[in-house]
Design a protein around this motif. Structure first.
Motif, mmCIF file in Angstrom:
data_model
loop_
_atom_site.group_PDB
_atom_site.id
_atom_site.type_symbol
_atom_site.label_atom_id
_atom_site.label_comp_id
_atom_site.label_asym_id
_atom_site.label_seq_id
_atom_site.Cartn_x
_atom_site.Cartn_y
_atom_site.Cartn_z
ATOM 1 N N ASP A 61 17.158 85.107 -11.537
ATOM 2 C CA ASP A 61 16.488 86.279 -10.968
ATOM 3 C C ASP A 61 15.885 87.155 -12.074
ATOM 4 O OD1 ASP A 61 16.918 85.774 -8.131
ATOM 5 O OD2 ASP A 61 19.035 86.082 -8.567
ATOM 6 N N THR A 62 16.318 88.410 -12.178
ATOM 7 C CA THR A 62 15.723 89.311 -13.175
ATOM 8 C C THR A 62 16.507 89.339 -14.487
ATOM 9 O OG1 THR A 62 16.985 91.244 -12.401
ATOM 10 C CG2 THR A 62 14.861 90.800 -11.323
ATOM 11 N N ARG A 63 17.558 88.505 -14.587
ATOM 12 C CA ARG A 63 18.440 88.561 -15.758
ATOM 13 C C ARG A 63 18.156 87.393 -16.719
ATOM 14 N NH1 ARG A 63 24.516 89.426 -14.384
ATOM 15 N NH2 ARG A 63 24.481 90.002 -16.596
ATOM 16 N N SER A 64 17.047 87.498 -17.428
ATOM 17 C CA SER A 64 16.645 86.477 -18.406
ATOM 18 C C SER A 64 16.598 85.076 -17.788
ATOM 19 C CB SER A 64 17.610 86.464 -19.600
ATOM 20 O OG SER A 64 17.713 87.731 -20.186
ATOM 21 N N PRO A 65 15.805 84.893 -16.730
ATOM 22 C CA PRO A 65 15.760 83.588 -16.054
ATOM 23 C C PRO A 65 15.231 82.484 -16.973
ATOM 24 C CG PRO A 65 13.946 84.980 -15.310
ATOM 25 C CD PRO A 65 14.847 85.852 -16.140
ATOM 26 N N LEU A 66 15.732 81.282 -16.777
ATOM 27 C CA LEU A 66 15.317 80.131 -17.570
ATOM 28 C C LEU A 66 14.015 79.560 -17.015
ATOM 29 C CD1 LEU A 66 18.852 78.482 -17.748
ATOM 30 C CD2 LEU A 66 17.725 79.784 -19.567
ATOM 31 N N GLU A 67 13.170 79.085 -17.917
ATOM 32 C CA GLU A 67 11.862 78.593 -17.501
ATOM 33 C C GLU A 67 11.972 77.335 -16.648
ATOM 34 O OE1 GLU A 67 7.704 77.114 -19.587
ATOM 35 O OE2 GLU A 67 8.987 78.551 -20.640
ATOM 36 N N ASN A 68 12.853 76.422 -17.046
ATOM 37 C CA ASN A 68 13.018 75.171 -16.303
ATOM 38 C C ASN A 68 14.506 74.853 -16.179
ATOM 39 O OD1 ASN A 68 12.786 72.737 -15.049
ATOM 40 N ND2 ASN A 68 11.786 71.667 -16.737
ATOM 41 N N PRO A 69 15.193 75.504 -15.230
ATOM 42 C CA PRO A 69 16.657 75.376 -15.159
ATOM 43 C C PRO A 69 17.151 73.961 -14.875
ATOM 44 C CG PRO A 69 15.799 76.499 -13.224
ATOM 45 C CD PRO A 69 14.671 76.399 -14.198
ATOM 46 N N PHE A 70 16.314 73.119 -14.285
ATOM 47 C CA PHE A 70 16.777 71.783 -13.929
ATOM 48 C C PHE A 70 16.469 70.726 -14.990
ATOM 49 C CE2 PHE A 70 16.478 74.009 -9.855
ATOM 50 C CZ PHE A 70 17.776 73.824 -9.413
ATOM 51 N N ASP A 71 15.905 71.150 -16.105
ATOM 52 C CA ASP A 71 15.794 70.263 -17.252
ATOM 53 C C ASP A 71 17.214 69.910 -17.717
ATOM 54 O OD1 ASP A 71 14.380 69.144 -19.764
ATOM 55 O OD2 ASP A 71 15.824 70.587 -20.586
ATOM 56 N N LYS A 72 17.442 68.636 -17.989
ATOM 57 C CA LYS A 72 18.799 68.153 -18.272
ATOM 58 C C LYS A 72 19.448 68.890 -19.436
ATOM 59 C CE LYS A 72 21.383 64.795 -16.506
ATOM 60 N NZ LYS A 72 21.716 64.758 -15.072
ATOM 61 N N LYS A 73 18.710 69.035 -20.533
ATOM 62 C CA LYS A 73 19.275 69.701 -21.716
ATOM 63 C C LYS A 73 19.529 71.185 -21.450
ATOM 64 C CE LYS A 73 17.543 66.562 -25.292
ATOM 65 N NZ LYS A 73 18.883 65.983 -25.488
ATOM 66 N N THR A 74 18.652 71.804 -20.675
ATOM 67 C CA THR A 74 18.842 73.207 -20.320
ATOM 68 C C THR A 74 20.103 73.384 -19.488
ATOM 69 O OG1 THR A 74 16.456 73.607 -20.341
ATOM 70 C CG2 THR A 74 17.804 75.183 -19.134
ATOM 71 N N MET A 75 20.301 72.500 -18.526
ATOM 72 C CA MET A 75 21.504 72.564 -17.696
ATOM 73 C C MET A 75 22.757 72.394 -18.540
ATOM 74 S SD MET A 75 20.436 70.430 -14.264
ATOM 75 C CE MET A 75 22.034 70.694 -13.506
ATOM 76 N N GLN A 76 22.721 71.422 -19.433
ATOM 77 C CA GLN A 76 23.904 71.150 -20.257
ATOM 78 C C GLN A 76 24.224 72.322 -21.179
ATOM 79 O OE1 GLN A 76 22.837 67.438 -22.127
ATOM 80 N NE2 GLN A 76 23.068 66.271 -20.234
ATOM 81 N N LYS A 77 23.190 73.044 -21.606
ATOM 82 C CA LYS A 77 23.413 74.180 -22.506
ATOM 83 C C LYS A 77 23.864 75.430 -21.768
ATOM 84 C CE LYS A 77 20.970 77.218 -25.782
ATOM 85 N NZ LYS A 77 22.160 77.418 -26.620
ATOM 86 N N TYR A 78 23.273 75.686 -20.596
ATOM 87 C CA TYR A 78 23.455 76.992 -19.968
ATOM 88 C C TYR A 78 24.370 77.005 -18.740
ATOM 89 C CZ TYR A 78 19.785 78.885 -22.937
ATOM 90 O OH TYR A 78 19.055 79.309 -24.011
ATOM 91 N N PHE A 79 24.686 75.840 -18.160
ATOM 92 C CA PHE A 79 25.507 75.816 -16.946
ATOM 93 C C PHE A 79 26.858 76.495 -17.180
ATOM 94 C CE2 PHE A 79 28.720 73.735 -14.222
ATOM 95 C CZ PHE A 79 28.187 73.988 -12.972
ATOM 96 N N TRP A 80 27.596 75.999 -18.167
ATOM 97 C CA TRP A 80 28.920 76.573 -18.416
ATOM 98 C C TRP A 80 28.820 77.960 -19.039
ATOM 99 C CZ3 TRP A 80 32.950 74.978 -15.985
ATOM 100 C CH2 TRP A 80 33.049 73.643 -15.582
ATOM 101 N N GLU A 81 27.776 78.185 -19.828
ATOM 102 C CA GLU A 81 27.606 79.517 -20.414
ATOM 103 C C GLU A 81 27.427 80.566 -19.316
ATOM 104 O OE1 GLU A 81 24.598 81.857 -23.450
ATOM 105 O OE2 GLU A 81 24.828 79.695 -23.664
ATOM 106 N N THR A 82 26.687 80.222 -18.276
ATOM 107 C CA THR A 82 26.515 81.133 -17.137
ATOM 108 C C THR A 82 27.846 81.412 -16.468
ATOM 109 O OG1 THR A 82 24.289 80.244 -16.756
ATOM 110 C CG2 THR A 82 25.297 81.482 -14.957
ATOM 111 N N ILE A 83 28.646 80.368 -16.286
ATOM 112 C CA ILE A 83 29.961 80.515 -15.649
ATOM 113 C C ILE A 83 30.874 81.405 -16.493
ATOM 114 C CG2 ILE A 83 32.069 79.268 -15.004
ATOM 115 C CD1 ILE A 83 30.171 76.882 -14.284
#
Length: 235
Positions: A61-83
């Motif tokens: 949303d408005t909190r530093s959204p990722l450009e392509n959240p479903f990119d595999k490397k992006t998911m692997q980097k940010y999924f757990w960080e978000t949690i």
């Protein structure tokens, strides 16, 4: 009603005053999604008398959204960080919104289910937890994810980080839990949810586990109805 707190923007759904219950429901959405997809459900819980909060999550949303959240490397980097960040900020979140933890019922879908489970484990006074198509067994589920992606299992510092946040071994309260999962889930394997369920049972936590047959990674209308009926029993 949209509330733009400087650190924690949320959307608040308020019941009619004469119908207002003492508990507040917080709904956490999944990876790459947004709070807006749960507005209809939030209206449903508000209609039952519960103040309902749908927070915006970091990197969404408005909190530093990722450009392509479903990119595999992006998911692997940010999924757990978000949690992990969402779990970390819960203390400040409740203070900023003047919420009493013992009057909160947490609901999470997919990644939101991980978040809600982690918060529940770290805050034994929370009134209840609903985890839909997520998992409260972090390291176990991460190993499943890595097996699916043909990646090496976590080691060293990664293991330490998971152990810091993993609800397994940390649940100390006895507030009730509802777990819901589709048995055909190809995104978040149901085995992680089962592992969390077995842990809760062994520790005498009041837990129900509803499995939906032939359902993939989807929060169905039947699941929504189950969640709302369960919340009504708590509140």
């Amino acid at each position: 009603m949209k509330m733009q707190h400087k650190d924690f923007p949320v959307t608040l759904f308020q019941p009619e005053k004469e119908n207002e219950k003492e508990y507040t429901v917080i709904i956490y959405h999944g990876w790459g999604g947004s709070g807006q997809s749960f507005y209809e459900m939030a209206e449903g819980t508000a209609n039952e008398g519960f103040n309902t909060i749908v927070p915006e999550l970091i990197y969404h949303d408005t909190r530093s959204p990722l450009e392509n959240p479903f990119d595999k490397k992006t998911m692997q980097k940010y999924f757990w960080e978000t949690i992990f960040k969402s779990i970390n900020e819960f203390e400040d979140f409740t203070k900023a919104l003047n919420l009493k933890k013992k009057k909160l019922i947490l609901v999470g879908s997919s990644m939101g289910g991980f978040i809600a489970s982690g918060i529940y484990a770290a805050n034994p006074e929370i009134a209840g937890l609903v985890c839909v198509n997520g998992s409260g067994s972090f390291l176990f589920t991460e190993k499943l994810f890595r097996k699916m992606d043909n990646r090496d299992f976590p080691s060293g510092a990664e293991l330490d980080l998971f152990k810091k946040y993993d609800p397994i071994g940390k649940v100390k309260g006895n507030s009730p839990v509802l777990l819901i999962h589709g048995d055909g889930d190809t995104i978040v394997p149901i085995e992680g949810q089962k592992h969390f369920y077995e842990y809760l049972l062994q520790n005498d936590i009041r837990v129900n586990f509803n499995i939906h047959n032939n359902v993939n990674h989807k929060f169905t209308s039947e699941m929504v109805d189950e969640v709302i009926q369960w919340i009504k029993q708590i509140g």
